[in-house]
Design a protein around this motif. Structure first.
Motif, PDB file in Angstrom:
ATOM      1  N   MET A   1       0.840  -1.195   0.000  1.00  0.00           N
ATOM      2  CA  MET A   1       0.000   0.000   0.000  1.00  0.00           C
ATOM      3  C   MET A   1       0.877   1.248   0.000  1.00  0.00           C
ATOM      4  SD  MET A   1      -2.883   1.205   2.801  1.00  0.00           S
ATOM      5  CE  MET A   1      -3.957  -0.193   2.470  1.00  0.00           C
ATOM      6  N   LYS A   2       0.628   2.147  -0.948  1.00  0.00           N
ATOM      7  CA  LYS A   2       1.394   3.385  -1.005  1.00  0.00           C
ATOM      8  C   LYS A   2       0.907   4.366   0.060  1.00  0.00           C
ATOM      9  CE  LYS A   2       2.892   3.356  -5.824  1.00  0.00           C
ATOM     10  NZ  LYS A   2       2.957   4.146  -7.081  1.00  0.00           N
ATOM     11  N   HIS A   3       1.861   5.173   0.556  1.00  0.00           N
ATOM     12  CA  HIS A   3       1.560   6.143   1.605  1.00  0.00           C
ATOM     13  C   HIS A   3       1.586   7.561   1.045  1.00  0.00           C
ATOM     14  CE1 HIS A   3       2.521   2.591   3.919  1.00  0.00           C
ATOM     15  NE2 HIS A   3       2.145   3.187   5.025  1.00  0.00           N
ATOM     16  N   VAL A   4       0.611   8.377   1.468  1.00  0.00           N
ATOM     17  CA  VAL A   4       0.492   9.742   0.979  1.00  0.00           C
ATOM     18  C   VAL A   4       0.259  10.690   2.149  1.00  0.00           C
ATOM     19  CG1 VAL A   4      -1.953   9.334   0.502  1.00  0.00           C
ATOM     20  CG2 VAL A   4      -0.833  11.304  -0.518  1.00  0.00           C
ATOM     21  N   LEU A   5       0.889  11.843   2.087  1.00  0.00           N
ATOM     22  CA  LEU A   5       0.648  12.900   3.062  1.00  0.00           C
ATOM     23  C   LEU A   5      -0.060  14.051   2.370  1.00  0.00           C
ATOM     24  CD1 LEU A   5       0.955  14.581   5.675  1.00  0.00           C
ATOM     25  CD2 LEU A   5       3.291  15.139   4.923  1.00  0.00           C
ATOM     26  N   VAL A   6      -1.180  14.473   2.961  1.00  0.00           N
ATOM     27  CA  VAL A   6      -1.911  15.638   2.487  1.00  0.00           C
ATOM     28  C   VAL A   6      -1.858  16.693   3.586  1.00  0.00           C
ATOM     29  CG1 VAL A   6      -4.080  16.529   1.571  1.00  0.00           C
ATOM     30  CG2 VAL A   6      -3.490  14.107   1.243  1.00  0.00           C
ATOM     31  N   THR A   7      -1.255  17.839   3.315  1.00  0.00           N
ATOM     32  CA  THR A   7      -1.221  18.898   4.319  1.00  0.00           C
ATOM     33  C   THR A   7      -2.499  19.728   4.233  1.00  0.00           C
ATOM     34  OG1 THR A   7      -0.074  20.484   2.877  1.00  0.00           O
ATOM     35  CG2 THR A   7       1.301  19.001   4.214  1.00  0.00           C
ATOM     36  N   GLY A  25      -7.505   3.431  -2.008  1.00  0.00           N
ATOM     37  CA  GLY A  25      -6.683   2.391  -1.403  1.00  0.00           C
ATOM     38  C   GLY A  25      -5.330   2.825  -0.901  1.00  0.00           C
ATOM     39  N   TYR A  26      -5.054   4.119  -0.894  1.00  0.00           N
ATOM     40  CA  TYR A  26      -3.801   4.620  -0.350  1.00  0.00           C
ATOM     41  C   TYR A  26      -3.909   4.751   1.168  1.00  0.00           C
ATOM     42  CZ  TYR A  26      -2.541   5.859  -5.151  1.00  0.00           C
ATOM     43  OH  TYR A  26      -2.255   5.811  -6.488  1.00  0.00           O
ATOM     44  N   TYR A  27      -2.751   4.648   1.835  1.00  0.00           N
ATOM     45  CA  TYR A  27      -2.715   4.952   3.266  1.00  0.00           C
ATOM     46  C   TYR A  27      -2.431   6.440   3.395  1.00  0.00           C
ATOM     47  CZ  TYR A  27      -1.918   4.472   8.259  1.00  0.00           C
ATOM     48  OH  TYR A  27      -2.033   4.591   9.630  1.00  0.00           O
ATOM     49  N   VAL A  28      -3.351   7.161   4.026  1.00  0.00           N
ATOM     50  CA  VAL A  28      -3.304   8.615   3.998  1.00  0.00           C
ATOM     51  C   VAL A  28      -2.996   9.197   5.376  1.00  0.00           C
ATOM     52  CG1 VAL A  28      -4.572  10.721   3.446  1.00  0.00           C
ATOM     53  CG2 VAL A  28      -4.995   8.626   2.122  1.00  0.00           C
ATOM     54  N   TYR A  29      -1.979  10.055   5.404  1.00  0.00           N
ATOM     55  CA  TYR A  29      -1.699  10.864   6.587  1.00  0.00           C
ATOM     56  C   TYR A  29      -2.414  12.199   6.413  1.00  0.00           C
ATOM     57  CZ  TYR A  29       2.036   7.545   7.656  1.00  0.00           C
ATOM     58  OH  TYR A  29       2.746   6.406   7.943  1.00  0.00           O
ATOM     59  N   LEU A  30      -3.346  12.485   7.319  1.00  0.00           N
ATOM     60  CA  LEU A  30      -4.051  13.761   7.292  1.00  0.00           C
ATOM     61  C   LEU A  30      -3.240  14.779   8.076  1.00  0.00           C
ATOM     62  CD1 LEU A  30      -6.497  11.677   6.776  1.00  0.00           C
ATOM     63  CD2 LEU A  30      -7.925  13.556   7.535  1.00  0.00           C
ATOM     64  N   GLY A  31      -2.533  15.631   7.374  1.00  0.00           N
ATOM     65  CA  GLY A  31      -1.705  16.625   8.037  1.00  0.00           C
ATOM     66  C   GLY A  31      -2.483  17.881   8.348  1.00  0.00           C
ATOM     67  N   CYS A  32      -2.463  18.323   9.596  1.00  0.00           N
ATOM     68  CA  CYS A  32      -3.094  19.587   9.971  1.00  0.00           C
ATOM     69  C   CYS A  32      -2.486  20.098  11.270  1.00  0.00           C
ATOM     70  CB  CYS A  32      -4.606  19.459  10.070  1.00  0.00           C
ATOM     71  SG  CYS A  32      -5.191  18.192  11.180  1.00  0.00           S
ATOM     72  N   ARG A  33      -2.670  21.386  11.529  1.00  0.00           N
ATOM     73  CA  ARG A  33      -2.038  22.028  12.681  1.00  0.00           C
ATOM     74  C   ARG A  33      -2.692  21.642  13.999  1.00  0.00           C
ATOM     75  NH1 ARG A  33      -2.399  28.251  11.396  1.00  0.00           N
ATOM     76  NH2 ARG A  33      -4.470  27.535  10.781  1.00  0.00           N
ATOM     77  N   GLU A  48     -17.344   6.846   7.595  1.00  0.00           N
ATOM     78  CA  GLU A  48     -17.674   6.476   6.224  1.00  0.00           C
ATOM     79  C   GLU A  48     -16.991   5.172   5.812  1.00  0.00           C
ATOM     80  OE1 GLU A  48     -17.470   9.630   3.352  1.00  0.00           O
ATOM     81  OE2 GLU A  48     -17.764  11.171   4.871  1.00  0.00           O
ATOM     82  N   GLY A  49     -16.416   4.480   6.793  1.00  0.00           N
ATOM     83  CA  GLY A  49     -15.839   3.167   6.543  1.00  0.00           C
ATOM     84  C   GLY A  49     -14.390   3.166   6.115  1.00  0.00           C
ATOM     85  N   LEU A  50     -13.708   4.299   6.243  1.00  0.00           N
ATOM     86  CA  LEU A  50     -12.301   4.382   5.850  1.00  0.00           C
ATOM     87  C   LEU A  50     -11.409   4.217   7.076  1.00  0.00           C
ATOM     88  CD1 LEU A  50     -12.599   7.395   3.396  1.00  0.00           C
ATOM     89  CD2 LEU A  50     -12.275   4.998   2.781  1.00  0.00           C
ATOM     90  N   SER A  51     -10.531   3.226   7.039  1.00  0.00           N
ATOM     91  CA  SER A  51      -9.640   2.966   8.165  1.00  0.00           C
ATOM     92  C   SER A  51      -8.175   3.186   7.822  1.00  0.00           C
ATOM     93  CB  SER A  51      -9.825   1.531   8.662  1.00  0.00           C
ATOM     94  OG  SER A  51      -9.558   0.602   7.616  1.00  0.00           O
ATOM     95  N   ASN A  52      -7.860   3.324   6.535  1.00  0.00           N
ATOM     96  CA  ASN A  52      -6.473   3.499   6.080  1.00  0.00           C
ATOM     97  C   ASN A  52      -6.076   4.972   6.141  1.00  0.00           C
ATOM     98  OD1 ASN A  52      -8.550   3.536   4.074  1.00  0.00           O
ATOM     99  ND2 ASN A  52      -7.018   3.644   2.455  1.00  0.00           N
ATOM    100  N   ILE A  53      -6.263   5.571   7.316  1.00  0.00           N
ATOM    101  CA  ILE A  53      -6.025   6.988   7.530  1.00  0.00           C
ATOM    102  C   ILE A  53      -5.382   7.191   8.900  1.00  0.00           C
ATOM    103  CG2 ILE A  53      -7.858   7.888   6.033  1.00  0.00           C
ATOM    104  CD1 ILE A  53      -9.669   7.952   8.494  1.00  0.00           C
ATOM    105  N   GLU A  54      -4.619   8.290   9.012  1.00  0.00           N
ATOM    106  CA  GLU A  54      -3.941   8.579  10.280  1.00  0.00           C
ATOM    107  C   GLU A  54      -3.709  10.080  10.398  1.00  0.00           C
ATOM    108  OE1 GLU A  54       0.373   7.563  12.416  1.00  0.00           O
ATOM    109  OE2 GLU A  54      -0.440   6.201  10.892  1.00  0.00           O
ATOM    110  N   PHE A  55      -3.972  10.621  11.561  1.00  0.00           N
ATOM    111  CA  PHE A  55      -3.731  12.040  11.809  1.00  0.00           C
ATOM    112  C   PHE A  55      -2.239  12.298  11.993  1.00  0.00           C
ATOM    113  CE2 PHE A  55      -2.988  15.190  15.273  1.00  0.00           C
ATOM    114  CZ  PHE A  55      -3.264  16.336  14.538  1.00  0.00           C
TER     115      PHE A  55
END
Length: 234
Positions: A1-7, A25-33, A48-55
């Motif tokens: 699984m590819k990893h992505v950071l969104v600021t 299907g990407y593993y997403v880092y939710l970047g925020c302050r 909404e059923g999405l678990s491949n996410i991380e703050f």
């Protein structure tokens, strides 16, 4: 699984980018302050059923925060530099407050550069590293000087200057890192808090061209400027 950071991913276009990338299907880092806002965004996506996410807590304008965030990420394939500020009003370049102008550049330009630099060691390990810099038509010198230039653009002199600078960063970085795919992408005039929700596009629609350029393959473009309809003149 590819990893992505969104600021800047806890609201608006950034949230929709993160959502669409996770749905693909990407593993997403939710970047925020702000941790509270970030946690709320994570909870919305999980509902909404999405678990491949991380703050991931990150203030792109704060170098220490950026470095701390980079130290917490084990691997990264895609960086989407979305976090930005529209800056205060008025922005007429002949009279705008210099401190306000510098503050807008600190987030929209210097923040992108120091975030990119911090995550480059991880990106260089990826099979196909991708960077998307979220820009704006207001950053296009060709469109700024067009006869069709929109009147409301005069409200965003400082903001547009930061996006022109960001586009230059995209060009320079893409020429330096030839094995990367690096592009500027504009979501178009989208209803967000940057413009008091006056844009005709929804945040989900604004996210579409960004997601498309974030998920390109080996044959995809680099060092170019895009919107939903196609390439944009610098």
């Amino acid at each position: 699984m590819k990893h992505v950071l969104v600021t800047g991913a806890n609201k608006g276009i950034g949230f929709e980018i993160a959502k669409q990338m996770a749905q693909l299907g990407y593993y997403v880092y939710l970047g925020c302050r702000d941790e509270q806002n970030g946690t709320a965004a994570i909870n919305r996506l999980k509902s909404e059923g999405l678990s491949n996410i991380e703050f991931l807590q990150i203030d792109v304008a704060d170098l220490a925060s950026v470095q701390q965030a980079a130290a917490k990420v084990p691997s990264l394939d895609i960086l989407i530099n979305n976090a930005a500020t529209s800056g205060p009003k008025m922005q007429n370049i002949s009279a705008c407050d210099i401190a306000a102008l510098k503050s807008t550049f600190n987030t929209n330009y210097f923040g992108v550069i120091q975030t990119t630099q911090a995550f480059l060691p991880l990106l260089k390990k990826a099979p196909l590293p991708v960077i998307v810099n979220v820009s704006s038509e207001l950053g296009s010198l060709a469109m700024q000087t067009s006869r069709d230039r929109a009147v409301h653009w005069d409200n965003y002199h400082a903001y547009s200057a930061t996006k022109t600078a960001l586009n230059t960063f995209t060009i320079n970085l893409s020429q330096e890192l030839r094995n990367f795919k690096i592009n500027s992408v504009t979501p178009g005039f989208t209803a967000t808090d940057l413009n008091n929700f006056t844009g005709p596009k929804t945040a989900a629609e604004g996210a579409l061209p960004i997601v498309r350029l974030a998920t390109i393959g080996e044959d995809g473009p680099s060092g170019q400027f895009f919107r939903q309809e196609g390439e944009v003149a610098w």
